[in-house]
Design a protein around this motif. Sequence first.
Motif, PDB file in Angstrom:
ATOM      1  N   ASP A   6       0.816  -1.223   0.000  1.00 15.40           N
ATOM      2  CA  ASP A   6       0.000   0.000   0.000  1.00 15.40           C
ATOM      3  C   ASP A   6       0.845   1.266   0.000  1.00 15.40           C
ATOM      4  O   ASP A   6       0.355   2.349  -0.307  1.00 15.40           O
ATOM      5  CB  ASP A   6      -0.927   0.032   1.226  1.00 15.40           C
ATOM      6  CG  ASP A   6      -1.923  -1.117   1.191  1.00 15.40           C
ATOM      7  OD1 ASP A   6      -2.213  -1.602   0.083  1.00 15.40           O
ATOM      8  OD2 ASP A   6      -2.402  -1.531   2.274  1.00 15.40           O
ATOM      9  N   ARG A   7       2.144   1.138   0.365  1.00 19.37           N
ATOM     10  CA  ARG A   7       3.000   2.322   0.461  1.00 19.37           C
ATOM     11  C   ARG A   7       3.601   2.722  -0.888  1.00 19.37           C
ATOM     12  O   ARG A   7       4.097   3.837  -1.048  1.00 19.37           O
ATOM     13  CB  ARG A   7       4.136   2.085   1.473  1.00 19.37           C
ATOM     14  CG  ARG A   7       3.676   1.715   2.875  1.00 19.37           C
ATOM     15  CD  ARG A   7       2.926   2.824   3.580  1.00 19.37           C
ATOM     16  NE  ARG A   7       3.782   3.943   3.918  1.00 19.37           N
ATOM     17  CZ  ARG A   7       4.500   4.040   5.030  1.00 19.37           C
ATOM     18  NH1 ARG A   7       4.454   3.071   5.931  1.00 19.37           N
ATOM     19  NH2 ARG A   7       5.238   5.101   5.278  1.00 19.37           N
ATOM     20  N   GLY A   8       3.617   1.789  -1.841  1.00 14.42           N
ATOM     21  CA  GLY A   8       4.049   2.122  -3.201  1.00 14.42           C
ATOM     22  C   GLY A   8       5.526   2.455  -3.356  1.00 14.42           C
ATOM     23  O   GLY A   8       5.917   3.177  -4.274  1.00 14.42           O
ATOM     24  N   PHE A   9       6.378   1.916  -2.473  1.00 18.60           N
ATOM     25  CA  PHE A   9       7.807   2.212  -2.574  1.00 18.60           C
ATOM     26  C   PHE A   9       8.508   1.388  -3.651  1.00 18.60           C
ATOM     27  O   PHE A   9       9.566   1.752  -4.123  1.00 18.60           O
ATOM     28  CB  PHE A   9       8.512   1.946  -1.232  1.00 18.60           C
ATOM     29  CG  PHE A   9       8.314   3.031  -0.218  1.00 18.60           C
ATOM     30  CD1 PHE A   9       8.868   4.284  -0.403  1.00 18.60           C
ATOM     31  CD2 PHE A   9       7.570   2.803   0.936  1.00 18.60           C
ATOM     32  CE1 PHE A   9       8.698   5.290   0.543  1.00 18.60           C
ATOM     33  CE2 PHE A   9       7.394   3.808   1.887  1.00 18.60           C
ATOM     34  CZ  PHE A   9       7.957   5.052   1.683  1.00 18.60           C
ATOM     35  N   THR A  10       7.941   0.247  -3.993  1.00 17.85           N
ATOM     36  CA  THR A  10       8.624  -0.644  -4.925  1.00 17.85           C
ATOM     37  C   THR A  10       7.866  -0.785  -6.232  1.00 17.85           C
ATOM     38  O   THR A  10       6.641  -0.765  -6.260  1.00 17.85           O
ATOM     39  CB  THR A  10       8.863  -2.038  -4.284  1.00 17.85           C
ATOM     40  OG1 THR A  10       9.445  -2.910  -5.265  1.00 17.85           O
ATOM     41  CG2 THR A  10       7.577  -2.665  -3.768  1.00 17.85           C
ATOM     42  N   PHE A  11       8.644  -0.960  -7.299  1.00 16.22           N
ATOM     43  CA  PHE A  11       8.056  -1.154  -8.635  1.00 16.22           C
ATOM     44  C   PHE A  11       7.734  -2.631  -8.871  1.00 16.22           C
ATOM     45  O   PHE A  11       7.209  -2.999  -9.910  1.00 16.22           O
ATOM     46  CB  PHE A  11       9.017  -0.663  -9.724  1.00 16.22           C
ATOM     47  CG  PHE A  11      10.420  -1.203  -9.576  1.00 16.22           C
ATOM     48  CD1 PHE A  11      10.759  -2.451 -10.062  1.00 16.22           C
ATOM     49  CD2 PHE A  11      11.383  -0.461  -8.916  1.00 16.22           C
ATOM     50  CE1 PHE A  11      12.027  -2.963  -9.900  1.00 16.22           C
ATOM     51  CE2 PHE A  11      12.677  -0.959  -8.753  1.00 16.22           C
ATOM     52  CZ  PHE A  11      12.992  -2.211  -9.251  1.00 16.22           C
ATOM     53  N   MET A  12       8.048  -3.472  -7.904  1.00  8.39           N
ATOM     54  CA  MET A  12       7.876  -4.933  -8.085  1.00  8.39           C
ATOM     55  C   MET A  12       6.417  -5.374  -7.942  1.00  8.39           C
ATOM     56  O   MET A  12       6.033  -6.411  -8.443  1.00  8.39           O
ATOM     57  CB  MET A  12       8.713  -5.706  -7.060  1.00  8.39           C
ATOM     58  CG  MET A  12      10.153  -5.288  -6.977  1.00  8.39           C
ATOM     59  SD  MET A  12      11.145  -5.931  -8.312  1.00  8.39           S
ATOM     60  CE  MET A  12      11.584  -7.516  -7.663  1.00  8.39           C
ATOM     61  N   THR A  13       5.622  -4.594  -7.197  1.00  9.03           N
ATOM     62  CA  THR A  13       4.227  -5.006  -6.983  1.00  9.03           C
ATOM     63  C   THR A  13       3.276  -3.870  -7.366  1.00  9.03           C
ATOM     64  O   THR A  13       3.654  -2.701  -7.327  1.00  9.03           O
ATOM     65  CB  THR A  13       3.963  -5.361  -5.496  1.00  9.03           C
ATOM     66  OG1 THR A  13       4.393  -4.270  -4.689  1.00  9.03           O
ATOM     67  CG2 THR A  13       4.686  -6.625  -5.078  1.00  9.03           C
ATOM     68  N   GLU A  14       2.057  -4.226  -7.709  1.00 11.32           N
ATOM     69  CA  GLU A  14       1.033  -3.236  -8.048  1.00 11.32           C
ATOM     70  C   GLU A  14       0.584  -2.532  -6.772  1.00 11.32           C
ATOM     71  O   GLU A  14       0.213  -3.168  -5.792  1.00 11.32           O
ATOM     72  CB  GLU A  14      -0.138  -3.959  -8.724  1.00 11.32           C
ATOM     73  CG  GLU A  14      -1.331  -3.099  -9.032  1.00 11.32           C
ATOM     74  CD  GLU A  14      -1.109  -2.088 -10.164  1.00 11.32           C
ATOM     75  OE1 GLU A  14      -2.084  -1.769 -10.845  1.00 11.32           O
ATOM     76  OE2 GLU A  14       0.026  -1.618 -10.357  1.00 11.32           O
ATOM     77  N   ALA A  15       0.652  -1.207  -6.770  1.00  7.54           N
ATOM     78  CA  ALA A  15       0.300  -0.432  -5.570  1.00  7.54           C
ATOM     79  C   ALA A  15      -0.014   1.008  -5.968  1.00  7.54           C
ATOM     80  O   ALA A  15       0.378   1.451  -7.042  1.00  7.54           O
ATOM     81  CB  ALA A  15       1.478  -0.443  -4.593  1.00  7.54           C
ATOM     82  N   PRO A  16      -0.710   1.734  -5.092  1.00  6.91           N
ATOM     83  CA  PRO A  16      -0.932   3.152  -5.377  1.00  6.91           C
ATOM     84  C   PRO A  16       0.416   3.890  -5.401  1.00  6.91           C
ATOM     85  O   PRO A  16       1.330   3.526  -4.652  1.00  6.91           O
ATOM     86  CB  PRO A  16      -1.776   3.636  -4.192  1.00  6.91           C
ATOM     87  CG  PRO A  16      -2.216   2.415  -3.462  1.00  6.91           C
ATOM     88  CD  PRO A  16      -1.268   1.316  -3.797  1.00  6.91           C
ATOM     89  N   LEU A  17       0.534   4.899  -6.232  1.00  6.24           N
ATOM     90  CA  LEU A  17       1.753   5.714  -6.269  1.00  6.24           C
ATOM     91  C   LEU A  17       1.765   6.621  -5.036  1.00  6.24           C
ATOM     92  O   LEU A  17       1.082   7.637  -4.997  1.00  6.24           O
ATOM     93  CB  LEU A  17       1.790   6.563  -7.540  1.00  6.24           C
ATOM     94  CG  LEU A  17       2.291   5.861  -8.804  1.00  6.24           C
ATOM     95  CD1 LEU A  17       2.038   6.724 -10.021  1.00  6.24           C
ATOM     96  CD2 LEU A  17       3.776   5.506  -8.689  1.00  6.24           C
ATOM     97  N   ASP A  18       2.515   6.224  -4.017  1.00  3.83           N
ATOM     98  CA  ASP A  18       2.532   6.975  -2.772  1.00  3.83           C
ATOM     99  C   ASP A  18       3.960   7.389  -2.397  1.00  3.83           C
ATOM    100  O   ASP A  18       4.379   8.500  -2.625  1.00  3.83           O
ATOM    101  CB  ASP A  18       1.875   6.137  -1.661  1.00  3.83           C
ATOM    102  CG  ASP A  18       1.553   6.960  -0.427  1.00  3.83           C
ATOM    103  OD1 ASP A  18       2.327   7.886  -0.108  1.00  3.83           O
ATOM    104  OD2 ASP A  18       0.523   6.697   0.223  1.00  3.83           O
TER     105      ASP A  18
END
Length: 308
Positions: free
Chosen positions: A110-122
Motif C-alpha cells: 500500500d506504500r508504493g515504494f517498490t516497482f515490483m508489486t502493483e500499488a498506489p503511487l505513494d
Amino acid sequence: MKHYSVMLSESIDGLNIKSDGIYVDGTLGYGGHSSEILKKLTTGHLYAFDQDKDAIKDSKERLSKISDNFTIIYSNFVNMKTKILEQGVEKVDGIILDLGLSSPQIDNKDRGFTFMTEAPLDMRMDTSNPTDAKKIINTYSIEELTNIFYLYGEEKMSKTIAKKIVSERLNKEIKTTKELVKIIESAVGAKYFNKNHPERQIFQAIRIEVNSELTVLKSVLPDAIDLLNKEGRMAVISFHSLEDRIVKQIFKKSSEVDELVKGLPEIPDEYKPKIKLINKKPILPSEKELSENSRSKSAKLRIIERIK
C-alpha cells in the motif's frame, strides 16, 4: 517481512556507547539500532526520531521490553536539533542515521515504494505529507520531471521518460506503480528497459523528491555535528551514491582546517576542525551480511568523532 538492520554491530561498535550517555537514533524505523543502543544504557537515555506511525507503534513495543530509558519523537530528523533542545538536552554523546528504507516499508504494497508489486503511487515516509508520488507524476512539468529523474536517479533517458509520462497523463491520471513501470518501458523501448532497468532509478528519484531526502540530509548533518559532545560520535549508513557524496563532503569539510586560515602558523580555535574521521574510507557490509540480506549490498557506513 522482518526488518534486517544493516551493519548493526559495526555501527553500534563505532558509536563507542557509554552506559550513562545520551544518544539519538535519527531513523528509528523498526528499532534495530535503537534496541542495541538501549541494551547498553543504564542511566543514559535514547531519543529516537521517526515520521512513520506504523514503525513507531512497532518500535515502542519492542523498546519497552528492554527498558524505559527512551523517548520517541514523531518528527522528521531534520528537526533533530530543535526537538532535542526542547527536551532540555543541549549535547549528546552519539547519533546514528540509517538512511535506508525498512523492509516492512518496502514490502507493504500500500506504500508504493517498490516497482515490483502493483500499488498506489505513494512513497511517503510520513503519510500526512500532502505531496505523494501520484501528485508528482501527474502535476510536475516535463522540465521538473526531467530534472528530478536526472539529478536524483542519474538516469540518462530522463527527458524521454518525462515526455512520455506527460503525454500519457493527458489521457488519464497515472495512479499505480505498474502503470508507471509500463510507461517507462514504452518510453525507452524493451531492449534498453531490460538491460538498464531505468524504473529503479526513476522510483528512487521520485521517492527522494516526495520525502525531500537530500535536502533534509544536507540540513541535518551540520546540526547533528553541533549537537555532539566532545568525543561524541556519529554513524551514518547511506544506500546510494547521492547520499554518500553528501555525507562524505560534509564530514570532509568539518574535519579540515578552514580554507581561510590554512597555512597560518597559529590557527584560531574557531577555524580548527570540529571532527575527525574514524574511518577514512566507508565501511562496507561483510560477506556474511551480504549473504543474509541482499538489500545491504549498496550500504556504506561513515563514522566521525567530535574533537572540539
